[in-house]
Design a protein around this motif. Structure first.
Motif, mmCIF file in Angstrom:
data_model
loop_
_atom_site.group_PDB
_atom_site.id
_atom_site.type_symbol
_atom_site.label_atom_id
_atom_site.label_comp_id
_atom_site.label_asym_id
_atom_site.label_seq_id
_atom_site.Cartn_x
_atom_site.Cartn_y
_atom_site.Cartn_z
ATOM 1 N N UNK A 81 2.597 7.019 -18.894
ATOM 2 C CA UNK A 81 1.756 7.049 -20.087
ATOM 3 C C UNK A 81 2.563 7.307 -21.342
ATOM 4 N N UNK A 82 1.940 7.974 -22.295
ATOM 5 C CA UNK A 82 2.576 8.218 -23.590
ATOM 6 C C UNK A 82 3.904 8.962 -23.489
ATOM 7 N N UNK A 83 4.042 10.002 -22.645
ATOM 8 C CA UNK A 83 5.322 10.716 -22.564
ATOM 9 C C UNK A 83 6.495 9.840 -22.125
ATOM 10 N N UNK A 84 6.205 8.775 -21.369
ATOM 11 C CA UNK A 84 7.282 7.911 -20.877
ATOM 12 C C UNK A 84 7.523 6.707 -21.774
ATOM 13 N N UNK A 85 6.631 6.467 -22.715
ATOM 14 C CA UNK A 85 6.652 5.217 -23.475
ATOM 15 C C UNK A 85 7.952 4.992 -24.242
ATOM 16 N N UNK A 86 8.386 5.972 -25.031
ATOM 17 C CA UNK A 86 9.583 5.794 -25.863
ATOM 18 C C UNK A 86 10.816 5.525 -25.013
ATOM 19 N N UNK A 87 10.971 6.285 -23.937
ATOM 20 C CA UNK A 87 12.151 6.136 -23.083
ATOM 21 C C UNK A 87 12.154 4.782 -22.391
ATOM 22 N N UNK A 88 11.017 4.371 -21.867
ATOM 23 C CA UNK A 88 10.949 3.100 -21.145
ATOM 24 C C UNK A 88 11.134 1.907 -22.080
ATOM 25 N N UNK A 89 10.613 2.019 -23.287
ATOM 26 C CA UNK A 89 10.795 0.938 -24.266
ATOM 27 C C UNK A 89 12.274 0.815 -24.656
ATOM 28 N N UNK A 90 12.934 1.953 -24.828
ATOM 29 C CA UNK A 90 14.357 1.946 -25.160
ATOM 30 C C UNK A 90 15.172 1.346 -24.014
ATOM 31 N N UNK A 103 15.626 1.522 -14.269
ATOM 32 C CA UNK A 103 15.527 2.836 -14.901
ATOM 33 C C UNK A 103 14.131 3.363 -14.596
ATOM 34 N N UNK A 104 14.068 4.414 -13.793
ATOM 35 C CA UNK A 104 12.802 4.968 -13.314
ATOM 36 C C UNK A 104 12.570 6.320 -13.992
ATOM 37 N N UNK A 150 14.118 -0.815 -21.758
ATOM 38 C CA UNK A 150 13.864 -2.251 -21.684
ATOM 39 C C UNK A 150 14.652 -3.003 -22.766
ATOM 40 N N UNK A 151 14.692 -2.426 -23.961
ATOM 41 C CA UNK A 151 15.451 -3.038 -25.060
ATOM 42 C C UNK A 151 16.932 -3.166 -24.708
ATOM 43 N N UNK A 152 17.441 -2.189 -23.948
ATOM 44 C CA UNK A 152 18.853 -2.195 -23.551
ATOM 45 C C UNK A 152 19.112 -3.051 -22.314
ATOM 46 N N UNK A 153 18.073 -3.716 -21.810
ATOM 47 C CA UNK A 153 18.263 -4.624 -20.686
ATOM 48 C C UNK A 153 18.048 -4.033 -19.308
ATOM 49 N N UNK A 154 17.385 -2.861 -19.276
ATOM 50 C CA UNK A 154 17.062 -2.247 -17.993
ATOM 51 C C UNK A 154 15.710 -2.738 -17.491
ATOM 52 N N UNK A 186 21.390 4.353 -24.238
ATOM 53 C CA UNK A 186 21.461 3.559 -23.019
ATOM 54 C C UNK A 186 22.628 2.587 -23.049
ATOM 55 N N UNK A 187 23.403 2.522 -21.970
ATOM 56 C CA UNK A 187 24.382 1.448 -21.850
ATOM 57 C C UNK A 187 23.640 0.158 -21.505
#
Length: 205
Positions: free
Chosen positions: A148-157, A142-143, A159-163, A134-135
């Motif tokens: 649930x679980x399938x989206x968790x890793x991507x959404x956490x990443x 970022x939608x 958020x960490x990148x400021x999205x 992620x930039x």
């Protein structure tokens, strides 16, 4: 895709997308093929107060789920870029829907996300726990249409990148509500339905 081919008639939206997620019984005894994914996606954006008109939107993926999303984004007058591993598949999607979009390979996803106002993910990477590079997000949206679980890793990443992360549970509820309305003439209370679904999903993640 099989449902729309076998149905006696189809709505304009279902015909454009080339697939049906809802079948409505006709008085004649046949079936009307409908697709509520596109309006469900549009409704989920409205609920989140996300403006799309004249915005640069990066759509990740060009599979079946991306068709409804791309059509909705085009109808909302987004300036659309589609990033997909196989560029030819994205080109087929654009041609099938008769919409305007720039096509890029997934290798250019990070650069295209950096230029976008909104990013929509339809890739299934998160289902295996994988994520993207992620930039810096700068509080852009970022939608991920998964939830649930399938989206968790991507959404956490993200958020960490400021999205500003958003999952697809509201889209799921909205498309189901619109299907229910087609069957019974009653539009369910989406707000309370979403709250109940959110509670159940959070209990399992």
């Amino acid at each position: 895709e099989a449902a729309i081919q076998l149905a006696e008639s189809a709505s304009e939206v279902a015909r454009k997308i080339g697939a049906a997620n809802t079948l409505v019984r006709l008085k004649s005894g046949g079936w009307l093929a409908e697709n509520t994914d596109a309006p469900g996606f549009t409704e989920s954006l409205a609920q989140a107060n996300i403006e799309i008109a004249d915005q640069n939107v990066c759509l990740l993926g060009a599979g079946g789920a991306a068709r409804a999303v791309a059509l909705a984004l085009s109808d909302m007058r987004a300036t659309l870029t589609i990033c997909n591993r196989t560029e030819s598949r994205a080109e087929e999607l654009v041609k099938h829907l008769n919409i305007n979009a720039d096509i890029r390979s997934l290798e250019h996803a990070e650069a295209e996300m950096g230029k976008a106002d909104v990013v929509i993910n339809t890739l299934s990477l998160g289902h295996t726990g994988r994520t993207l590079d992620f930039p810096e997000g700068k509080l852009r949206t970022f939608y991920d249409i998964s939830y649930g679980k399938p989206a968790k890793a991507m959404l956490e990443q993200a958020e960490t990148a400021g999205w500003k992360p958003l999952d697809g549970l509201s889209m799921l509820v909205a498309q189901a509500a619109f299907s229910f309305e087609l069957w019974f003439g009653i539009l369910p209370d989406m707000e309370s339905a979403l709250a109940r679904c959110r509670k159940l999903v959070e209990a399992t993640t």
